[in-house]
Design a protein around this motif. Structure first.
Motif, short mmCIF file in Angstrom:
data_model
loop_
_atom_site.label_atom_id
_atom_site.label_comp_id
_atom_site.label_asym_id
_atom_site.label_seq_id
_atom_site.Cartn_x
_atom_site.Cartn_y
_atom_site.Cartn_z
N PRO A 1 6.95 -13.06 9.15
CA PRO A 1 5.69 -12.52 8.61
C PRO A 1 5.13 -11.43 9.52
CG PRO A 1 5.71 -14.92 8.56
CD PRO A 1 6.90 -14.51 9.35
N GLY A 2 4.42 -10.50 8.91
CA GLY A 2 3.84 -9.41 9.68
C GLY A 2 3.68 -8.17 8.84
N HIS A 3 3.63 -7.04 9.52
CA HIS A 3 3.42 -5.75 8.85
C HIS A 3 4.70 -4.91 8.93
CE1 HIS A 3 -0.82 -6.66 8.62
NE2 HIS A 3 -0.87 -6.86 9.94
N ILE A 4 4.93 -4.13 7.89
CA ILE A 4 6.04 -3.17 7.86
C ILE A 4 5.44 -1.84 7.41
CG2 ILE A 4 8.23 -2.54 6.78
CD1 ILE A 4 8.83 -5.46 6.36
N ILE A 5 5.70 -0.80 8.21
CA ILE A 5 5.18 0.54 7.89
C ILE A 5 6.37 1.49 7.76
CG2 ILE A 5 3.80 2.48 8.70
CD1 ILE A 5 2.02 0.46 10.15
N ILE A 6 6.41 2.24 6.66
CA ILE A 6 7.48 3.21 6.41
C ILE A 6 6.85 4.60 6.33
CG2 ILE A 6 9.42 3.84 4.94
CD1 ILE A 6 9.38 1.05 3.77
N SER A 7 7.34 5.52 7.17
CA SER A 7 6.82 6.88 7.16
C SER A 7 7.97 7.85 7.44
CB SER A 7 5.72 7.04 8.22
OG SER A 7 6.23 6.76 9.51
N ALA A 8 7.72 9.14 7.21
CA ALA A 8 8.75 10.16 7.41
C ALA A 8 9.16 10.20 8.88
CB ALA A 8 8.23 11.51 6.96
N ALA A 9 10.46 10.44 9.12
CA ALA A 9 11.00 10.42 10.48
C ALA A 9 11.34 11.83 10.94
CB ALA A 9 12.25 9.54 10.54
N GLY A 10 10.35 12.57 11.43
CA GLY A 10 10.62 13.87 12.03
C GLY A 10 11.26 14.85 11.07
N LEU B 1 9.29 8.55 -1.25
CA LEU B 1 10.08 7.35 -1.51
C LEU B 1 9.74 6.82 -2.89
CD1 LEU B 1 10.04 5.19 1.77
CD2 LEU B 1 12.01 6.30 0.72
N GLU B 2 10.75 6.37 -3.60
CA GLU B 2 10.54 5.73 -4.90
C GLU B 2 10.50 4.21 -4.70
OE1 GLU B 2 11.03 9.51 -5.26
OE2 GLU B 2 12.87 8.48 -4.67
N VAL B 3 9.49 3.55 -5.26
CA VAL B 3 9.32 2.10 -5.14
C VAL B 3 9.68 1.47 -6.48
CG1 VAL B 3 7.78 0.24 -4.47
CG2 VAL B 3 7.43 2.53 -3.52
N VAL B 4 10.69 0.58 -6.47
CA VAL B 4 11.23 0.01 -7.70
C VAL B 4 11.32 -1.50 -7.54
CG1 VAL B 4 13.05 0.19 -9.45
CG2 VAL B 4 12.64 2.09 -7.90
N GLY B 5 11.10 -2.24 -8.63
CA GLY B 5 11.22 -3.69 -8.62
C GLY B 5 12.32 -4.17 -9.54
N GLN C 1 0.85 -1.18 0.00
CA GLN C 1 0.00 0.00 0.00
C GLN C 1 0.89 1.24 0.00
OE1 GLN C 1 -2.77 0.14 3.24
NE2 GLN C 1 -4.03 -1.56 2.48
N VAL C 2 0.60 2.19 -0.90
CA VAL C 2 1.34 3.45 -0.98
C VAL C 2 0.33 4.58 -0.82
CG1 VAL C 2 2.82 4.91 -2.37
CG2 VAL C 2 3.08 2.42 -2.48
N ASN D 1 4.73 8.86 0.38
CA ASN D 1 5.36 9.19 1.66
C ASN D 1 4.87 8.32 2.81
OD1 ASN D 1 2.82 10.18 2.19
ND2 ASN D 1 3.42 12.33 2.04
N TYR D 2 3.99 7.36 2.50
CA TYR D 2 3.53 6.44 3.55
C TYR D 2 3.38 5.06 2.90
CZ TYR D 2 0.86 4.37 7.38
OH TYR D 2 0.44 3.57 8.40
N ILE D 3 4.17 4.09 3.37
CA ILE D 3 4.20 2.76 2.79
C ILE D 3 3.74 1.75 3.83
CG2 ILE D 3 5.62 1.04 1.59
CD1 ILE D 3 5.56 3.71 0.14
N ARG D 4 2.91 0.80 3.40
CA ARG D 4 2.49 -0.28 4.29
C ARG D 4 2.65 -1.60 3.55
NH1 ARG D 4 -0.79 -0.69 8.90
NH2 ARG D 4 -1.75 -2.74 9.18
#
Length: 917
Positions: A874-883, A823-827, A776-777, A851-854
């Motif tokens: 297995p689980g969830h990974i969340i990427i967001s801006a850090a301050g 963030l750029e998402v590349v495969g 999810q982006v 700017n928000y990845i799940r």
């Protein structure tokens, strides 16, 4: 500031007549014509005419000695023209202790591989076991180190000394051949001899005959606005060695601790075994006092049989003693054993003589001072420089009477002498020891005691008049290695239990709970030393504590145009280059602003600079090292006055992707460290995004229900990129190979070769990553193509410089920037695709920008963060801006002007003489 007016360097072996006596090695005497030889006295040297048989250079003017005649000092091997005798300014090594203005001990470490000249015997150190001071430009043979004096740079405030100006600190020799004299503008450097003088602060160079024409005040040169001035750095370090004060790892120097413990035959014959004495000559082992006998420390001399005066003169030269030979005598070793009742002394001396007599030959003698009814000493004022008075010491003279006699000559005639004391200072090269004498102590007895112990020690002992002041003691220690995230009370309790701290002497000043560190202020030297040493041997939860002595920076005294540089060096990065950079930056800057990351990590430096209102940071290491520093800075920034210092990079790692986009290069390859610092000073500030990654590891079943946490959620910070799949698997394989054989991973070329090897092993690997995770982006579900690797990019460089996103314009996405908040998402489809990207033939598959990845993982997947890999459950990974964004330094495109360096007198940096190491 201690001014080193010394004659030091390699002996010139080009004399083939006359006697050449070196304290480090005994050379075979060549034939002398009959009759007395004429000697020439100048600046403490004892010159003799010698016939030259090989090309020889003058140590005074650095010019070639034309003709067959030169003048060689019998003590320190100083060679010069006859014309240079009249303008000689460099004193003999035997006189060096008398030239020291402020005694500061050296901090010896192993020398590099480049050719240098010993600053004691003037011989070349190449091919011999050699040492170098970690703080200044002193290079010596291991067996010459004990004959050097305490003339290192004074890098922090000496509370016993008041200075009206900051002086040059001159060091002789070991300069670049292209160095130019500041006075006459002629060449003053030489690669053939120890010649020329250089200020260790501003870097200006001069001839030995010219340097005293330079104004004594030093302006610190080109690096002035990034250097911590010694007058604003305070450190109470009475009970701590120089290594403790500068946080230098002791493991690197343990082999050097006994460098002067034995001068028995190996040390006494540095270049070759002692030659057999000629007919009518004898080889004598000479000991310098009781201490020399106990430690088995002797020098070998050749003398004519029966020539007592010649024996004494040669013995004094061997120990670099400038005294009158008539005041000394050589005592037979047999009579020595009758005069001493110390069993240890006799046993040691006898066993030493029996062990070495067959190999070295010759008799053993003890060099002694003849009894004196009265004496002369020079007494210095501790409150000014240079100010001293010479007084006669009678049998009735006490410390109090000496103080009363010298005060009028030192400008304090109207003051009560009871408010002053006499202080004895022993200026050993490794440690400066101070002892305040009691008012009733007889000075004659004190002098006799020192001379009996060691004449060399007497030559390195000085007396000062000091004011009696009850100054408050303040020693700052930083203790690291405590369990993180403990409450302040729990941290205090742990330290009280483990270190048995005396609460009335210790004040806790700072708690860094996220780092497991505590800073304390101690009001007693002995308690500070006890806590320091005990902490280094204490472990909590199987983790050893680290204790560091921290200087105090008086930031209110910083000038407005000064922005000091805080340097972090990871010596484990880049093979030996990190170690050499650490050494170079300690020389070019104040060593109190240079920190070894393997000894205390980034927190030690950030805590030291916590009150500085404006500073910059230079990180020497790979991308992982930069991320480490940024992570600690983020955790403790609320305790810093300057919360967002800009950060520059010296790339020492394998990938160095962040350094590439900031123009610092693909990797450090021996650039001049002085030019690196100038580049940092001229760099531009840019903003860079940082990202927080929440790793919420849950055991997710096929029906999507949670079976509970396998481990607590973990939060990490990302600077460069975050990858899943094939990219991370290659990083993990490389990481495991490096952990198995770390000694082989010392070069960038080898590291990349291993990457290629592990990549070829996975060329047939296949994995449908799109079936194992959901993306999810910005709250939008993004379908994934058939790929083997997924990478999230914060910067445009990936995998050692590859442009994974590509430069082609695309209307669907904005142009990537490091400060755009996206963030750029590349495969990538596999190893072959990755190889094509590295070769510039293709780019990655552009998937999304946001700017928000799940991410939702249904299976364990290998992941890597800025090159650090692991297997994520297995689980969830969340990427967001850090301050807030971080401030980075980007190297300016404008070339440094050569004139910029020469304007301040530094035509070439001192580190360029070390081959840029």
């Amino acid at each position: 500031m201690a001014e080193s007016n010394r004659s030091s360097g390699p002996a010139n072996p080009d004399a083939d007549n006359g006697r050449l006596v070196s304290p480090a090695a005994v050379k075979k005497k060549v034939h002398q014509p009959p009759g007395p030889r004429q000697k020439y006295q100048s600046s403490g040297h004892c010159f003799k005419k010698v016939t030259l048989t090989k090309p020889t250079f003058c140590h005074s003017c650095s010019d070639f000695v034309w003709g067959l005649i030169g003048f060689l000092c019998e003590v320190c091997n100083f060679m010069c023209h006859e014309k240079c005798l009249k303008t000689l300014r460099v004193v003999c090594t035997s006189m060096s202790p008398s030239q020291v203005q402020v005694p500061v001990a050296h901090c010896f470490g192993p020398a590099g591989q480049k050719k240098h000249f010993c600053c004691v015997c003037r011989k070349q150190t190449e091919g011999s076991k050699a040492l170098r001071c970690e703080v200044c430009e002193l290079h010596v043979h291991a067996d010459c180190a004990s004959f050097s004096c305490a003339d290192c740079r004074c890098c922090h405030l000496d509370r016993n000394l008041q200075q009206n100006m900051f002086h040059h600190h001159w060091r002789e020799g070991n300069q670049a051949s292209a160095a130019k004299c500041e006075v006459c503008r002629r060449s003053c450097g030489s690669s053939e001899a120890l010649s020329g003088m250089r200020c260790e602060w501003c870097g200006i160079t001069c001839h030995a005959a010219c340097y005293r024409l330079v104004s004594p005040e030093c302006n610190l040169g080109r690096l002035r606005n990034m250097l911590l001035h010694p007058s604003i750095v305070c450190l109470d370090s009475r009970n701590f060695s120089k290594m403790h004060c500068y946080r230098i790892m002791e493991s690197c120097n343990q082999e050097l601790d006994n460098a002067d413990e034995a001068d028995s035959p190996a040390a006494a014959s540095k270049d070759a075994p002692p030659a057999a004495p000629e007919t009518g000559k004898q080889l004598i082992k000479v000991y310098d006092g009781d201490d020399s006998v106990k430690r088995g420390f002797f020098r070998l001399i050749h003398t004519s049989r029966g020539m007592k005066n010649e024996e004494v003169e040669a013995a004094l030269r061997a120990f670099y003693l400038p005294e009158d030979p008539h005041h000394f005598q050589l005592e037979e070793f047999s009579s020595l054993q009758h005069h001493h009742s110390d069993d240890l002394l006799n046993q040691n001396a006898s066993s030493l003589e029996n062990r070495n007599s067959a190999k070295n030959g010759g008799d053993a003698r003890l060099l002694r001072a003849k009894p004196r009814r009265d004496d002369m000493i020079k007494v210095h004022a501790a409150w000014s420089r240079p100010s001293s008075s010479t007084v006669t010491v009678l049998e009735t003279s006490t410390a109090a009477s000496i103080v009363s006699e010298v005060l009028p000559h030192l400008g304090r005639q109207d003051e009560d002498s009871s408010k002053f004391s006499l202080q004895e200072v022993y200026m050993s090269s490794k440690q400066v020891q101070r002892q305040t004498l009691s008012p009733q102590e007889k000075i004659v007895d004190k002098l006799q005691e020192i001379r009996k112990l060691s004449l060399r020690q007497m030559n390195q002992t000085r007396f000062y008049v000091v004011e009696n002041k009850n100054r408050a003691v303040q020693v700052d220690l930083l203790i690291l290695g405590l369990p993180p995230l403990l409450a302040k009370e729990e941290q205090t309790r742990l330290l009280q239990e483990q270190l048995e701290i005396k609460s009335h002497l210790v004040t806790y000043t700072h708690f860094y709970d996220s780092q497991g560190a505590v800073a304390m202020q101690i009001s007693c030297f002995s308690e500070a030393e006890r806590i320091y040493m005990l902490a280094k041997d204490t472990s909590i939860n199987n983790k050893m504590l680290t204790s560091l002595v921290i200087p105090e920076i008086q930031h209110e005294k910083l000038e407005d145009d000064v922005c000091p540089l805080l340097v972090f060096v990871n010596p484990k990065s880049g093979g030996l280059k990190g170690r050499e950079l650490l050494y170079s930056f300690r020389k070019l800057l104040n060593p109190h602003q240079v920190f070894d990351l393997t000894n205390g990590g980034p927190l030690a430096g950030l805590h030291t600079f916590r009150g500085v209102p404006r500073f910059r940071v230079l990180v020497c290491g790979g991308d992982g090292t930069v991320g480490w520093v940024l992570g600690v800075l983020e955790a403790v920034r609320h305790k810093l006055v300057c919360r967002e210092p800009p950060i520059g990079i010296v790339p020492l790692g394998t990938g160095n992707d962040l350094a590439r986009i900031l123009r610092w290069g693909a990797g450090y390859s021996g650039e001049d460290p002085h030019h690196i610092l100038v580049s940092v000073d001229e760099a531009d500030e840019v903003q860079m995004d940082r990202w927080t990654i929440l790793l919420d590891a849950q055991d997710i079943t096929e029906d999507g229900k949670d079976n509970g946490y396998l481990e607590p959620p973990k939060v990490v910070q990302m600077n460069n990129y975050f990858g899943l799949g094939i990219d991370a698997e290659l990083s993990l394989d490389f990481h495991l190979a490096r952990e198995g054989e770390p000694d082989k991973f010392t070069s960038r070329f080898h590291n990349k070769g291993v990457y290629v090897k592990v990549g070829l092993q996975k060329i047939s690997h296949g994995r449908s990553l799109h079936k194992e995770l959901q993306l999810q982006v910005d709250s939008q579900q993004v379908p994934l193509p058939n790929i083997e690797g997924l990478i999230f990019l914060n910067i445009s460089s990936w995998g050692s410089g590859a442009d994974l996103w590509g430069s082609e314009a695309d209307s669907r996405f904005a142009r990537p920037r490091i400060d755009d908040g996206l963030l750029e998402v590349v495969g990538v489809t596999g190893v072959v695709h990755m190889g094509q990207v590295h070769g510039g033939l293709r780019s990655g598959i552009r998937i999304a920008q946001g700017n928000y990845i799940r991410l939702t993982l249904s299976k364990p997947i290998t992941v890597q963060l800025d090159g650090e890999p692991w297997i994520q459950p297995p689980g969830h990974i969340i990427i967001s801006a850090a301050g807030p964004k971080v401030r980075m330094l980007r190297k300016s495109k404008v070339k440094q002007k050569k004139s910029a360096a020469s304007k301040d007198g530094r035509s070439e940096s001192p580190s360029s003489r070390d081959g840029g190491q």
